[in-house]
Write a protein that holds these residues in place. Sequence first.
Motif, PDB file in Angstrom:
ATOM      1  N   ASP A 117      15.818  -9.958  17.736  1.00  0.00           N
ATOM      2  CA  ASP A 117      16.582 -10.460  18.892  1.00  0.00           C
ATOM      3  C   ASP A 117      17.427 -11.625  18.472  1.00  0.00           C
ATOM      4  O   ASP A 117      18.170 -12.035  19.206  1.00  0.00           O
ATOM      5  CB  ASP A 117      15.718 -11.021  19.740  1.00  0.00           C
ATOM      6  N   VAL A 118      17.366 -11.998  17.136  1.00  0.00           N
ATOM      7  CA  VAL A 118      17.972 -13.223  16.543  1.00  0.00           C
ATOM      8  C   VAL A 118      19.414 -12.996  16.277  1.00  0.00           C
ATOM      9  O   VAL A 118      19.715 -12.507  15.326  1.00  0.00           O
ATOM     10  CB  VAL A 118      17.239 -13.968  15.493  1.00  0.00           C
ATOM     11  N   ILE A 119      20.320 -13.213  17.229  1.00  0.00           N
ATOM     12  CA  ILE A 119      21.741 -12.885  17.003  1.00  0.00           C
ATOM     13  C   ILE A 119      22.243 -13.988  16.110  1.00  0.00           C
ATOM     14  O   ILE A 119      21.973 -15.153  16.260  1.00  0.00           O
ATOM     15  CB  ILE A 119      22.477 -12.574  18.064  1.00  0.00           C
ATOM     16  N   TYR A 120      23.311 -13.816  15.484  1.00  0.00           N
ATOM     17  CA  TYR A 120      24.168 -14.896  14.701  1.00  0.00           C
ATOM     18  C   TYR A 120      23.242 -15.337  13.433  1.00  0.00           C
ATOM     19  O   TYR A 120      23.681 -16.221  12.563  1.00  0.00           O
ATOM     20  CB  TYR A 120      24.464 -16.163  15.404  1.00  0.00           C
ATOM     21  N   ARG A 121      22.023 -14.608  13.092  1.00  0.00           N
ATOM     22  CA  ARG A 121      21.157 -15.329  12.102  1.00  0.00           C
ATOM     23  C   ARG A 121      22.028 -15.297  10.528  1.00  0.00           C
ATOM     24  O   ARG A 121      22.015 -16.195   9.888  1.00  0.00           O
ATOM     25  CB  ARG A 121      19.845 -14.594  11.831  1.00  0.00           C
ATOM     26  N   GLU A 122      22.770 -14.194  10.408  1.00  0.00           N
ATOM     27  CA  GLU A 122      23.404 -13.899   9.127  1.00  0.00           C
ATOM     28  C   GLU A 122      24.347 -14.796   9.012  1.00  0.00           C
ATOM     29  O   GLU A 122      24.749 -15.561   8.067  1.00  0.00           O
ATOM     30  CB  GLU A 122      24.020 -12.708   9.152  1.00  0.00           C
ATOM     31  N   THR A 123      25.096 -15.247  10.195  1.00  0.00           N
ATOM     32  CA  THR A 123      26.195 -16.224  10.236  1.00  0.00           C
ATOM     33  C   THR A 123      25.669 -17.786   9.885  1.00  0.00           C
ATOM     34  O   THR A 123      26.094 -18.558   9.174  1.00  0.00           O
ATOM     35  CB  THR A 123      26.947 -16.346  11.632  1.00  0.00           C
ATOM     36  N   PHE A 124      24.422 -18.170  10.689  1.00  0.00           N
ATOM     37  CA  PHE A 124      23.923 -19.403  10.435  1.00  0.00           C
ATOM     38  C   PHE A 124      23.439 -19.333   9.276  1.00  0.00           C
ATOM     39  O   PHE A 124      23.444 -20.613   8.753  1.00  0.00           O
ATOM     40  CB  PHE A 124      22.954 -19.608  11.586  1.00  0.00           C
ATOM     41  N   ASP A 125      22.487 -18.524   8.520  1.00  0.00           N
ATOM     42  CA  ASP A 125      22.076 -18.723   7.221  1.00  0.00           C
ATOM     43  C   ASP A 125      23.203 -18.726   6.360  1.00  0.00           C
ATOM     44  O   ASP A 125      23.072 -19.602   5.260  1.00  0.00           O
ATOM     45  CB  ASP A 125      21.133 -17.438   6.729  1.00  0.00           C
ATOM     46  N   GLN A 126      24.123 -18.005   6.457  1.00  0.00           N
ATOM     47  CA  GLN A 126      25.374 -18.366   5.449  1.00  0.00           C
ATOM     48  C   GLN A 126      26.048 -19.688   5.523  1.00  0.00           C
ATOM     49  O   GLN A 126      26.249 -20.290   4.556  1.00  0.00           O
ATOM     50  CB  GLN A 126      26.325 -17.329   5.863  1.00  0.00           C
ATOM     51  N   LEU A 127      26.027 -19.913   6.795  1.00  0.00           N
ATOM     52  CA  LEU A 127      26.587 -21.708   6.967  1.00  0.00           C
ATOM     53  C   LEU A 127      25.580 -22.505   6.461  1.00  0.00           C
ATOM     54  O   LEU A 127      26.292 -23.646   5.839  1.00  0.00           O
ATOM     55  CB  LEU A 127      26.704 -21.826   8.637  1.00  0.00           C
ATOM     56  N   ALA A 128      24.370 -22.441   6.704  1.00  0.00           N
ATOM     57  CA  ALA A 128      23.377 -23.426   5.945  1.00  0.00           C
ATOM     58  C   ALA A 128      23.514 -23.398   4.540  1.00  0.00           C
ATOM     59  O   ALA A 128      23.554 -24.286   3.810  1.00  0.00           O
ATOM     60  CB  ALA A 128      22.264 -23.166   6.520  1.00  0.00           C
ATOM     61  N   ALA A 129      23.821 -22.159   4.015  1.00  0.00           N
ATOM     62  CA  ALA A 129      23.810 -21.873   2.359  1.00  0.00           C
ATOM     63  C   ALA A 129      25.086 -22.606   1.914  1.00  0.00           C
ATOM     64  O   ALA A 129      25.191 -23.079   0.603  1.00  0.00           O
ATOM     65  CB  ALA A 129      23.830 -20.506   1.944  1.00  0.00           C
ATOM     66  N   GLN A 130      26.113 -22.737   2.636  1.00  0.00           N
ATOM     67  CA  GLN A 130      27.411 -23.331   2.283  1.00  0.00           C
ATOM     68  C   GLN A 130      27.493 -24.747   2.565  1.00  0.00           C
ATOM     69  O   GLN A 130      28.385 -25.673   2.188  1.00  0.00           O
ATOM     70  CB  GLN A 130      28.636 -22.552   2.816  1.00  0.00           C
ATOM     71  N   ASN A 131      26.437 -25.403   3.517  1.00  0.00           N
ATOM     72  CA  ASN A 131      26.671 -26.835   4.094  1.00  0.00           C
ATOM     73  C   ASN A 131      25.433 -27.285   4.092  1.00  0.00           C
ATOM     74  O   ASN A 131      24.561 -27.027   4.734  1.00  0.00           O
ATOM     75  CB  ASN A 131      27.322 -26.708   5.335  1.00  0.00           C
ATOM     76  N   ALA A 132      25.253 -28.311   2.992  1.00  0.00           N
ATOM     77  CA  ALA A 132      24.054 -29.178   2.981  1.00  0.00           C
ATOM     78  C   ALA A 132      23.493 -29.707   4.174  1.00  0.00           C
ATOM     79  O   ALA A 132      22.428 -30.037   4.264  1.00  0.00           O
ATOM     80  CB  ALA A 132      24.053 -30.047   1.679  1.00  0.00           C
ATOM     81  N   SER A 133      24.630 -30.143   5.118  1.00  0.00           N
ATOM     82  CA  SER A 133      24.280 -30.850   6.159  1.00  0.00           C
ATOM     83  C   SER A 133      23.832 -30.241   7.307  1.00  0.00           C
ATOM     84  O   SER A 133      23.425 -30.561   8.325  1.00  0.00           O
ATOM     85  CB  SER A 133      25.530 -31.471   6.446  1.00  0.00           C
ATOM     86  N   PHE A 134      23.744 -28.773   7.170  1.00  0.00           N
ATOM     87  CA  PHE A 134      23.471 -27.926   8.191  1.00  0.00           C
ATOM     88  C   PHE A 134      22.014 -27.103   8.005  1.00  0.00           C
ATOM     89  O   PHE A 134      21.945 -26.576   6.791  1.00  0.00           O
ATOM     90  CB  PHE A 134      24.315 -26.991   8.554  1.00  0.00           C
ATOM     91  N   GLU A 135      21.109 -27.091   8.994  1.00  0.00           N
ATOM     92  CA  GLU A 135      19.947 -26.221   8.638  1.00  0.00           C
ATOM     93  C   GLU A 135      19.637 -25.251   9.966  1.00  0.00           C
ATOM     94  O   GLU A 135      19.999 -25.878  11.183  1.00  0.00           O
ATOM     95  CB  GLU A 135      18.855 -27.147   8.494  1.00  0.00           C
ATOM     96  N   ALA A 136      18.990 -24.303  10.077  1.00  0.00           N
ATOM     97  CA  ALA A 136      18.671 -23.434  11.233  1.00  0.00           C
ATOM     98  C   ALA A 136      17.212 -23.227  11.069  1.00  0.00           C
ATOM     99  O   ALA A 136      16.749 -23.052  10.142  1.00  0.00           O
ATOM    100  CB  ALA A 136      19.516 -22.176  11.200  1.00  0.00           C
ATOM    101  N   VAL A 137      16.454 -23.486  12.147  1.00  0.00           N
ATOM    102  CA  VAL A 137      15.154 -23.059  12.476  1.00  0.00           C
ATOM    103  C   VAL A 137      15.110 -22.106  13.558  1.00  0.00           C
ATOM    104  O   VAL A 137      15.533 -22.186  14.844  1.00  0.00           O
ATOM    105  CB  VAL A 137      14.350 -24.346  12.751  1.00  0.00           C
ATOM    106  N   TYR A 138      14.409 -20.987  13.180  1.00  0.00           N
ATOM    107  CA  TYR A 138      14.165 -20.056  14.193  1.00  0.00           C
ATOM    108  C   TYR A 138      12.515 -19.882  14.457  1.00  0.00           C
ATOM    109  O   TYR A 138      11.732 -19.875  13.586  1.00  0.00           O
ATOM    110  CB  TYR A 138      14.427 -18.530  13.474  1.00  0.00           C
ATOM    111  N   SER A 139      12.445 -19.566  15.813  1.00  0.00           N
ATOM    112  CA  SER A 139      10.808 -19.805  16.284  1.00  0.00           C
ATOM    113  C   SER A 139      10.857 -18.519  17.288  1.00  0.00           C
ATOM    114  O   SER A 139      11.575 -18.265  18.162  1.00  0.00           O
ATOM    115  CB  SER A 139      10.482 -21.035  17.070  1.00  0.00           C
ATOM    116  N   LEU A 140       9.807 -17.715  16.996  1.00  0.00           N
ATOM    117  CA  LEU A 140       9.437 -16.348  17.677  1.00  0.00           C
ATOM    118  C   LEU A 140       8.220 -16.435  18.423  1.00  0.00           C
ATOM    119  O   LEU A 140       7.278 -17.009  18.174  1.00  0.00           O
ATOM    120  CB  LEU A 140       9.418 -15.533  16.726  1.00  0.00           C
ATOM    121  N   SER A 141       8.411 -15.965  19.624  1.00  0.00           N
ATOM    122  CA  SER A 141       7.184 -15.805  20.794  1.00  0.00           C
ATOM    123  C   SER A 141       6.241 -14.588  20.283  1.00  0.00           C
ATOM    124  O   SER A 141       5.223 -14.492  20.753  1.00  0.00           O
ATOM    125  CB  SER A 141       7.834 -15.687  22.199  1.00  0.00           C
ATOM    126  N   GLU A 142       7.325 -13.469  19.591  1.00  0.00           N
ATOM    127  CA  GLU A 142       6.360 -12.360  19.238  1.00  0.00           C
ATOM    128  C   GLU A 142       6.775 -11.871  18.043  1.00  0.00           C
ATOM    129  O   GLU A 142       7.036 -10.917  17.507  1.00  0.00           O
ATOM    130  CB  GLU A 142       6.822 -11.035  20.356  1.00  0.00           C
TER     131      GLU A 142
END
Length: 253
Positions: free
Chosen positions: A116-141
């Motif tokens: 269900d996590v949309i944009y994950r590839e986009t956010f992960d790539q953005l994090a890999a390219q920018n040290a100032s950005f991090e993404a945290v995903y939390s799942l209920s299931e």
Amino acid sequence: MGYEPGQHTTIRFEREGEEVVRPYTATSLPGTGRFTLAIRRYDDGTASVYMHEREVGDEVEIGELGGNLTLDDPTANVACVATGTGITPMAALIKQHVDVGEGETRLFFGERTEEDVIYRETFDQLAAQNASFEAVYSLSEPGEGWTGPIGPVQEHLPEELEELADWQFYVCGVPEMVVETKELLSEEGVPEEQVLRTGGRTGRPGHCKVLRWPVEIAGRGVSRPRSATRRIDRIAVAIRSAGAVPNEPSARD
């Protein structure tokens, strides 16, 4: 078309003699020569099904963009907290802050499952390219093998951010999450003016300027002919302002 990252528009059409108006957030940045709405199909949805039935060259009525969930202070550390379709305004806002902001950028995104996590590839790539950005995903299931956070995403804010008062928060998603996040941040000493929030999608049917644009459709980022037997779960819709085909997925209904 002028707008700020994070603002929303409306899709308008008729169904069985009645006007249907649904709000969606622009996921592209202004000045890029394209305008994208990422719409996930739900079989019981109205607008999402309608949009997935559009063909290349069809016209779609959209309203003027508005809304106040926009970047308030580019110099601040920014934390975006989202669940479900609340991620859509965050997508453009995060890109903007990473591009022009002076502080750090964090995303806290809560969903049911990894799928269900949309944009994950986009956010992960953005994090890999920018040290100032991090993404945290939390799942209920969470499924087997998930090693990330579990449960309500807002509950992980104190453990992920050492000094909450040093951050400006943008919150969008289901109303319960928005309310609980506001209460948690207040208890942690974050000033109310540092919390910008909305209870999910907003918009007033009938109070927008209507524009007509032909659209382009792409499935999972690849332009292709539509097939009556093939379901495209995520599409992007773009104004033909520069002939660009969008490559990003979003939202409900």
